[in-house]
Write a protein that holds these residues in place. Structure first.
Motif, PDB file in Angstrom:
ATOM      1  N   GLY A  33      35.955  20.564  27.862  1.00  0.00           N
ATOM      2  CA  GLY A  33      35.604  19.851  26.968  1.00  0.00           C
ATOM      3  C   GLY A  33      36.273  18.578  27.375  1.00  0.00           C
ATOM      4  N   PHE A  34      37.739  18.381  28.104  1.00  0.00           N
ATOM      5  CA  PHE A  34      37.920  17.525  28.760  1.00  0.00           C
ATOM      6  C   PHE A  34      36.948  16.834  29.963  1.00  0.00           C
ATOM      7  CE2 PHE A  34      41.194  15.546  31.139  1.00  0.00           C
ATOM      8  CZ  PHE A  34      41.711  15.064  30.705  1.00  0.00           C
ATOM      9  N   LEU A  89      29.001  21.203  21.561  1.00  0.00           N
ATOM     10  CA  LEU A  89      29.433  22.657  22.112  1.00  0.00           C
ATOM     11  C   LEU A  89      29.976  23.988  21.201  1.00  0.00           C
ATOM     12  CD1 LEU A  89      31.074  22.787  24.773  1.00  0.00           C
ATOM     13  CD2 LEU A  89      32.981  22.434  25.150  1.00  0.00           C
ATOM     14  N   SER A  90      30.247  23.145  19.934  1.00  0.00           N
ATOM     15  CA  SER A  90      31.249  24.110  18.922  1.00  0.00           C
ATOM     16  C   SER A  90      29.544  24.789  17.915  1.00  0.00           C
ATOM     17  CB  SER A  90      31.293  23.678  18.074  1.00  0.00           C
ATOM     18  OG  SER A  90      32.707  22.442  18.049  1.00  0.00           O
ATOM     19  N   PHE A 113      40.679  34.998  27.167  1.00  0.00           N
ATOM     20  CA  PHE A 113      41.618  33.732  26.453  1.00  0.00           C
ATOM     21  C   PHE A 113      41.070  33.007  28.430  1.00  0.00           C
ATOM     22  CE2 PHE A 113      44.913  34.561  23.312  1.00  0.00           C
ATOM     23  CZ  PHE A 113      44.827  33.156  22.846  1.00  0.00           C
ATOM     24  N   ILE A 128      38.056  30.640  26.950  1.00  0.00           N
ATOM     25  CA  ILE A 128      38.574  29.715  26.224  1.00  0.00           C
ATOM     26  C   ILE A 128      39.138  28.563  27.211  1.00  0.00           C
ATOM     27  CG2 ILE A 128      40.261  29.040  24.068  1.00  0.00           C
ATOM     28  CD1 ILE A 128      39.717  31.749  22.669  1.00  0.00           C
ATOM     29  N   LEU A 175      36.516  26.463  27.783  1.00  0.00           N
ATOM     30  CA  LEU A 175      35.931  25.537  27.000  1.00  0.00           C
ATOM     31  C   LEU A 175      36.744  24.218  27.046  1.00  0.00           C
ATOM     32  CD1 LEU A 175      34.927  28.019  24.875  1.00  0.00           C
ATOM     33  CD2 LEU A 175      33.194  26.753  25.831  1.00  0.00           C
ATOM     34  N   THR A 176      38.423  24.574  27.109  1.00  0.00           N
ATOM     35  CA  THR A 176      39.108  23.402  27.259  1.00  0.00           C
ATOM     36  C   THR A 176      38.846  22.517  28.177  1.00  0.00           C
ATOM     37  OG1 THR A 176      40.378  24.340  25.935  1.00  0.00           O
ATOM     38  CG2 THR A 176      41.433  22.876  27.309  1.00  0.00           C
ATOM     39  N   LEU A 236      28.476  28.023  20.408  1.00  0.00           N
ATOM     40  CA  LEU A 236      29.376  28.734  20.080  1.00  0.00           C
ATOM     41  C   LEU A 236      29.030  29.293  18.885  1.00  0.00           C
ATOM     42  CD1 LEU A 236      32.670  27.501  21.476  1.00  0.00           C
ATOM     43  CD2 LEU A 236      31.579  29.239  22.536  1.00  0.00           C
TER      44      LEU A 236
END
Lengths: 289, 285
Positions: free
Chosen positions: A251-252, A209-210, A241, A244, A247-248, A213
């Motif tokens: 990620g979760f 994921l990073s 935001f 972002i 993405l959180t 980006l």
């Protein structure tokens, strides 16, 4: 040793509080979170925080609505980025696990590869991104190559250490029962390494994921990374935001998904998994009998 | 008296020659193969530069043109400062979380959110907040190195052996003593493991922020070289990043060896030899 009253609480299992207590704690958490949000909002409205740089919670919520429904422009970028993540992760982690197993099982290869591994480990691997983009050109290949590279290492190292750290007694048991090499690998080494490998895969997926980006920050054509960049450039921080926090959530999802996968594959590590599988096996056995 | 039980140091030089030489030979052979393939045009030498070109690029960057040093210093400073800030916050929060259940309960959701969000996604926003200079790179490095250190420190602080704690209590150890003499030392190996990861991530943060927007730093230099298709110089710059990474890693390893001496057999032996000697001196006086 340590008989004095320690047994009682450990049987009562203090880690599992009652349902009502859990509910109250959740309420407390939410309360604190709301208080923080309200503070932020009022601070912004009173002019303590510049809303241009520090968007209000209400503005972020509105941006969520905008990017997902009104303009609905995030979907395409999400689709592009997640597709790249999936492709790069699959290729990189298969390569990592495969090479890790080969290297872990072969002491000679291991000895000669070790210095290169150390050097690679110290290099910020994401830093290779501009090089790869220059070498492979703009487009999906270079992005996938970056993700592959970022995903390769954790599964590789974890597979390597998992394969190498099989307890010696277990190996001796297998030898004394005259297990073939293949049997030892399939029935002992691989199952023993699976939890460690899974941990590596989890790290790799997060890294992927990073990686996507960074690739999109450098090569700003499409994808969630370039979307964040464009929004920030236009000082549309609220929408940035919203991306972002998306993405959180992803990620979760990755975190939880990998945990579930781990429970399913390495079932013997968890109580419920053990019970489930042994019940199933007992049933199968009974049917056969 | 117990001196004989302690393992003595032994590193015969011939062993070194035997173990290092084959590596060098293999490395040399690989490089020669690469160079040869490049000369007969099997490898495209623009995209994959020859080893000799990389070496000459390193020579130019470091010796004749000397353009890399200021960038090197900038990136190094950003990574180390960011790491120092992130690690301090992480350790303080971890200690507080280990001392208070309530604190941990309220901090951990935010720490988890921070962890599952790819910290790199914050790059553009942090640049908007902290400007194009070193501040934004330091901030990103601090943000992304925070979590591994926090988690490792917390795990280390919480995982104390109950028997040892019972021993401390039965000898009348106070809470402060249990914390400083038992919990802190037994957490140190984990803390250092976290710090080693954190240093590498801090370097990544600094470099990625430099890719996104900066005027100096190794990341800038590398981006510039790659887009000019000066691949050899670009790889040379990449190797300097490796050098920074190795430097930071081994500095941490050195500290780890010094401070957590009981985790390494030879350091343990050396410290206990020194202590035994000091002890004997006291006894013989």
């Amino acid at each position: 040793m340590a008989m004095s009253g320690r047994i009682a609480p450990s049987q009562a299992n203090p880690a599992q509080p009652g349902a009502s207590l859990r509910l109250r704690r959740l309420a407390n958490h939410l309360g604190l979170f709301l208080v923080l949000l309200v503070l932020w909002e009022t601070g912004s409205r009173l002019g303590w925080l510049d809303p241009l740089f520090y968007p209000r919670p209400s503005a972020i919520l509105r941006s969520f609505w905008l990017v997902y429904f009104e303009n609905a422009n995030i979907w395409w970028h999400l689709y592009v980025s997640l597709g790249l993540v999936l492709a790069g992760f699959t290729a990189g982690s298969i390569l990592g696990v495969g090479l890790g197993a080969v290297v872990g099982l072969n002491p000679l290869v291991r000895r000669y590869l070790q210095p290169y591994v150390i050097v690679l480990e110290a290099t910020p691997r994401i830093a290779v991104a501009p090089l790869l983009i220059a070498a492979l050109g703009f487009g999906a290949q270079s992005k996938i190559a970056i993700i592959m590279l970022v995903c390769f290492f954790a599964p590789f190292i974890n597979t390597l250490s998992g394969v190498m750290n099989v307890p010696a007694e277990k190996l001796e048991l297998f030898r004394s029962l005259r297990a073939t090499k293949w049997q030892t690998l399939r029935k002992l080494v691989l199952p023993d390494a699976v939890p460690v490998i899974m941990a590596g895969e989890r790290l790799a997926l997060t890294a992927a994921l990073s990686g996507v980006l960074v690739a999109e920050f450098i090569q700003r054509d499409q994808g969630i990374g370039s979307l964040i960049l464009v929004y920030t450039r236009n000082l549309n921080m609220a929408s940035a935001f919203a991306c972002i926090f998306t993405l959180t959530i992803i990620g979760f999802g990755i975190f939880k998904g990998m945990e579930l996968l781990d429970r399913w594959i390495a079932f013997w590590k968890h109580q419920d998994g053990r019970e489930r599988v042994s019940a199933a096996r007992a049933r199968a056995h009974a049917e056969e009998a | 008296m117990a001196e004989h039980d302690l393992p003595q140091r032994s590193t015969p030089r011939s062993y070194w020659a035997l173990s290092v030489l084959p590596h060098l030979v293999l490395f040399g052979a690989l490089m020669a193969l690469w160079e040869g393939l490049s000369i007969i045009n099997v490898i495209d030498s623009i995209m994959v530069p020859r080893p000799s070109e990389i070496v000459s690029a390193i020579w130019r960057l470091y010796v004749t043109e000397r353009i890399i040093y200021p960038h090197f210093v900038v990136t190094f400073t950003e990574a180390v400062t960011g790491f120092a800030i992130g690690a301090t916050i992480a350790v303080v929060l971890a200690v507080a979380s280990s001392l208070s259940d309530v604190f941990q309960r309220y901090v951990s959701p935010y720490a988890i959110v921070l962890n599952v969000t790819p910290g790199i996604a914050l790059t553009p926003i942090i640049i908007a907040w902290f400007g194009y200079g070193m501040g934004s790179k330091i901030a990103l490095a601090a943000v992304i190195c925070f979590f591994p250190i926090y988690v490792n420190a917390l795990t280390g602080l919480l995982q104390t052996d109950e028997d040892r704690e019972d021993l401390f209590r039965s000898l009348g150890g106070t809470k402060v003593q249990v914390f400083f003499k038992l919990r802190v030392p037994s957490s140190l190996p984990m803390v250092f493991a976290g710090m080693k990861i954190g240093l590498t991530t801090a370097l990544i943060g600094a470099v990625v922020a430099e890719f996104a927007q900066a005027t100096e730093g190794v990341g800038v230099l590398m981006g510039r070289f790659s887009f000019q298709l000066q691949m050899a110089a670009s790889i040379a710059t990449l190797l300097s990043m490796t050098a920074i990474g190795l430097l930071l890693f081994y500095a941490m390893e050195f500290l780890d060896n010094r401070i957590v001496f009981w985790g390494r057999e030879n350091r343990m032996a050396r410290v206990s030899r020194a202590r035994a000697k000091a002890w004997q001196r006291i006894m013989h006086k």
